[in-house]
Enzyme design. Structure first.
Site, PDB file in Angstrom:
ATOM      1  N   CYS A  42       0.025   3.884   2.568  1.00  0.00           N
ATOM      2  CA  CYS A  42       0.488   3.455   3.896  1.00  0.00           C
ATOM      3  C   CYS A  42       1.931   3.911   4.131  1.00  0.00           C
ATOM      4  O   CYS A  42       2.276   4.365   5.224  1.00  0.00           O
ATOM      5  CB  CYS A  42       0.411   1.931   4.037  1.00  0.00           C
ATOM      6  SG  CYS A  42      -1.265   1.270   3.959  1.00  0.00           S
ATOM      7  N   CYS A  81       0.830  -1.207   0.000  1.00  0.00           N
ATOM      8  CA  CYS A  81       0.000   0.000   0.000  1.00  0.00           C
ATOM      9  C   CYS A  81       0.872   1.268   0.000  1.00  0.00           C
ATOM     10  O   CYS A  81       1.494   1.599   1.007  1.00  0.00           O
ATOM     11  CB  CYS A  81      -0.918  -0.047   1.225  1.00  0.00           C
ATOM     12  SG  CYS A  81      -1.774   1.482   1.587  1.00  0.00           S
TER      13      CYS A  81
END
Length: 104
Positions: A32, A29
């Site tokens: 993230c 991600c």
């Protein structure tokens, strides 16, 4: 910032004396990775006021399902064992502080 997940996560949530900010994330991600330094800064700025834990949803899928994590990154603040507030997405430091400050 504690990057490891304690074995008794539910017990930690219900017995910890400070609020716990959980960063649900995954290695694939990109948002993230963008929010990770911001979460680290929150941990430094609010040292002594809360505990920060990172949970990799790929390694702990049952835990992320239990807490209804549907998008990444998701930051969840727990107080006295209960969810107090959550936000999803890679938000800037000032916005995250504004989101969570009132719950500390």
């Amino acid at each position: 910032m504690d990057k490891t997940l304690p074995s008794g996560f539910s017990e930690l949530l219900s017995t910890h004396d400070k609020p716990i900010l959980v960063d649900f994330w995954a290695d694939w991600c990109q948002p993230c990775h963008m929010v990770s330094p911001v979460v680290k800064q929150l941990a430094q700025d609010w040292r002594g006021r809360l505990t920060v834990i990172k949970i990799n949803t790929e390694e702990k899928p049952a835990l992320s399902q239990q807490h209804k994590i549907n998008s990444l990154p998701t930051l969840v603040l727990f107080k006295a064992g209960k969810e107090a507030h959550r936000v999803s997405g890679a938000l800037p430091l000032a916005q995250l502080k504004n989101e969570f400050e009132k719950f500390l």
